[in-house]
Write an enzyme that holds these catalytic residues in place. Sequence first.
Site, PDB file in Angstrom:
ATOM      1  N   ARG A  15       0.852  -1.230   0.037  1.00  0.00           N
ATOM      2  CA  ARG A  15       0.112   0.129  -0.127  1.00  0.00           C
ATOM      3  C   ARG A  15       0.829   1.288  -0.160  1.00  0.00           C
ATOM      4  NH1 ARG A  15      -3.942  -0.249   4.830  1.00  0.00           N
ATOM      5  NH2 ARG A  15      -2.108  -1.157   5.547  1.00  0.00           N
ATOM      6  N   GLU A  16       1.863   1.287  -0.788  1.00  0.00           N
ATOM      7  CA  GLU A  16       2.756   2.408  -0.804  1.00  0.00           C
ATOM      8  C   GLU A  16       2.068   3.603  -1.311  1.00  0.00           C
ATOM      9  OE1 GLU A  16       5.664  -1.356  -1.327  1.00  0.00           O
ATOM     10  OE2 GLU A  16       3.647  -0.731  -1.933  1.00  0.00           O
ATOM     11  N   LEU A  17       1.124   3.549  -2.360  1.00  0.00           N
ATOM     12  CA  LEU A  17       0.586   4.731  -2.934  1.00  0.00           C
ATOM     13  C   LEU A  17      -0.379   5.254  -2.038  1.00  0.00           C
ATOM     14  CD1 LEU A  17       0.107   6.171  -5.502  1.00  0.00           C
ATOM     15  CD2 LEU A  17      -1.779   4.851  -6.093  1.00  0.00           C
ATOM     16  N   SER A 447     -19.731   4.248  12.513  1.00  0.00           N
ATOM     17  CA  SER A 447     -18.509   4.459  12.894  1.00  0.00           C
ATOM     18  C   SER A 447     -18.118   5.809  13.201  1.00  0.00           C
ATOM     19  CB  SER A 447     -17.495   4.070  12.106  1.00  0.00           C
ATOM     20  OG  SER A 447     -17.561   4.424  10.747  1.00  0.00           O
ATOM     21  N   TRP A 575     -18.185  -8.328  -0.099  1.00  0.00           N
ATOM     22  CA  TRP A 575     -16.966  -7.784   0.208  1.00  0.00           C
ATOM     23  C   TRP A 575     -15.997  -8.824   0.901  1.00  0.00           C
ATOM     24  CZ3 TRP A 575     -18.640  -2.456   2.602  1.00  0.00           C
ATOM     25  CH2 TRP A 575     -19.487  -1.863   1.854  1.00  0.00           C
ATOM     26  N   CYS A 657     -25.213   2.626   0.450  1.00  0.00           N
ATOM     27  CA  CYS A 657     -24.586   3.607  -0.424  1.00  0.00           C
ATOM     28  C   CYS A 657     -23.958   3.615  -1.490  1.00  0.00           C
ATOM     29  CB  CYS A 657     -23.440   4.138   0.761  1.00  0.00           C
ATOM     30  SG  CYS A 657     -22.344   3.001   1.214  1.00  0.00           S
ATOM     31  N   GLU A 679     -27.233   7.097   0.670  1.00  0.00           N
ATOM     32  CA  GLU A 679     -26.476   8.099   0.147  1.00  0.00           C
ATOM     33  C   GLU A 679     -27.067   8.907  -0.662  1.00  0.00           C
ATOM     34  OE1 GLU A 679     -24.309  10.108  -2.761  1.00  0.00           O
ATOM     35  OE2 GLU A 679     -24.938   8.106  -3.150  1.00  0.00           O
ATOM     36  N   HIS A 708     -16.988  11.289   2.426  1.00  0.00           N
ATOM     37  CA  HIS A 708     -15.748  10.526   1.656  1.00  0.00           C
ATOM     38  C   HIS A 708     -14.980  11.766   1.206  1.00  0.00           C
ATOM     39  CE1 HIS A 708     -18.255   6.919   1.784  1.00  0.00           C
ATOM     40  NE2 HIS A 708     -17.198   6.476   1.673  1.00  0.00           N
TER      41      HIS A 708
END
Length: 773
Positions: A15-17, A447, A575, A657, A679, A708
């Site tokens: 996940r460097e980006l 959350s 998911w 959403c 949403e 978001h």
Amino acid sequence: MLTNNLGYPRIGSKRELKKASEQYWSGKSTYKNLVQVGKNIRKENWLLQKNSGIDLIPSNDFSFYDQVLDMSLMLGAIPKRYKELAEELKNPLDLYFAMARGYQRNGYDVTAMEMTKWFDTNYHYIVPEFYENQDFKLFSTKVIDEFYEAKQLGIITKPVLIGPVSYLLLGKEREKGFEKIQLINKILPVYLEIIEKLNDLGVEWIQFEEPFLALDLSKEEKEAFKEVYLKLKSSFPKIKIMVTTYFEAVVNNISLISNDLLVDALHIDLVRCPEQLEEVLEKVSSRIHLSLGVIDGRNIWKNEYQKSLNYITKAVEYRTKDTIMIAPSCSLLHSPCDLDLESSNTNISSEIKGWMSFAKQKLSEVVTLKQLFLCKEGDPILVALEENIKIHIEKKQSKQIHNPEVKERIHAINENNTVRKNSFTFRKKEQSKELKLPLFPTTTIGSFPQTKEVRGWRYQFKKGDISAEYYNELISEEIKKTIRWQEEVGLDVLVHGEFERNDMVEYFGEQLDGFAFTKFGWVQSYGSRCVKPPVIYGSVSRPNKMTIDWTTYAQSLTTKLVKGMLTGPVTILQWSFVRNDQPRSITCKEIALAIRDEVKDLEENGIKIIQIDEPALREGLPLQQKDWAGYLAWAIEAFRISSSVVSNSTQIHTHMCYSEFNDILDHIALMDADVITIECSRSQMELLDAFADFEYPNDIGPGVYDIHAPRIPNADEIIELINKAQQYVPEEQLWINPDCGLKTRGWQETKKALEAMVSAALQLRESVLETTE
């Protein structure tokens, strides 16, 4: 015979980006550093594919945020509200991020572009915005620059562009009175300009993503396809044009493809739709090369070589092998990067790990299939086939996969397990007495911000650096602070904040049998947001209670109502990386029974409002309408299995959403949730237009601000959105809430936004009182 890859993960194997992007957005890193990280990832990806033996290596499959947004910037399809900001910002990348995330500083307050699901995946794309008299121009040369960049490394890549027709169909008209497909002649010259520049650099193949060729098309859309590819081929006869389709069969448009589409190659998805192969072979002209998508680009299971070789053999019966390509089913964007990184992962047994394949390994599978097909008797590569056959036999016989008790519960499901005791009208009266909520009740989706400290506690606990007792003390204190703040700001229905949860699916999967978890199995969801889907390898069941302790603890801290927060069965299914040896509908019902047990326990422990999130319900809808009914039947049944166990006075919520719900509102109503939150903010309540024709029977919370993006709404803005909603939904049915969970936001912006939201609700209540007096 060529090996062909459609796209490769762009986030980096670790996940460097993501890390570089978020550092840049927060001002902790430079533009130069971010650009260099992108360059490093591209180089690594190209060299990996070259060294693996891939013949057609993609470029322009890398993106700093989203490939559709890349295309919008390339074509100069920049919404009007960004015109002044575009002149102010230092570089096009900042404008690009502003379009994706919104921009609210230095005197500017510009909303983000709408975001929705990429077909039936959990990837989100930025929706293009179109106007009747819109002009297009070459604004970004990204695809050209990246082709040249690879060429400097000695690699002639296959540039990837979203095809002109699919690009338009992915967008939305922002003015009435015209159809977006009418813009085809305006964007085509920009495509021609791009291809001209690629041609000058020595391009050989160009890949046009045209997934809409696998969907139902209007007459005008079919004409656009014919016109586009006639113009492209006649303008550049020496460039080889590949059109890629995926996620569905192309048989509905097979006449168009064979007779009217001037292309050199067609890619088809044989993982999702193997039955299309014979008709494609019979009806698609032999002048068109076929790229056979036989490696699953969306799941993590090893390819079954013998089955794939059968498809390849079938294809060669109809045409010569030099017109056949072997490929993954779709871009490997949807796969984790590298299974080798899981070598130290003791959470997955070596047996299960031996069944798996990530993006890097899928490249090897593509190449191995080519070698197996072309090899002769006695060739050493045949050992790979023997080992592959052995692995799949052992998998089918493994005791880890099947649980007889779960199968018995599935067979015992009947109508009584799928209906509430009384109608919503009756239930609402009971809930009104029990819950005593005001008009326009306020709540959040679940959350609250997962700060660096919260994530750090969880990381330390998993590593064993802090004890369970100390970890629980930290989480308890965070829940207490969050409950107190929600009371102070005046929210009506509270949540505990989910600080103990890493991910809304992973958290439940970790507590269910039949699930396994990777350490580095990350895939991009949107922008810098990455998810690590659980792996469902066997029968699903709930050995222990999952959420009771933290939910009841939160409820003990307040006299206000606290929602129990659960993830629904369809979303857990969608998911996750799902087992591929039984129908998805059966796996979904297994999950539903596990959630049902948790719902029952929450109610028995005094929780009066329970939210079962199903943001992925629409996402799972088949792409061709003829297949909708079957999917919706088992998806709705699964939700009702999970929710119908409660009494009339217990209120069931669900949340959805970033999908288009208008075309399935009647089925959403059949879920029979007491309250649905959806949403709506990015689309300015556009989703509610469908309520003009469909009288939604239950309560609804149209999300009033976009979580978001970092932009903070004000109370007047929220009131305006709710006033729009009241044109379609009676005020007594309306809830006020954000459009999604607040996990990824910071506390400062969250507090300001929710204060504005509560203020808006209070003002709306006062206006109703004034009207009635």
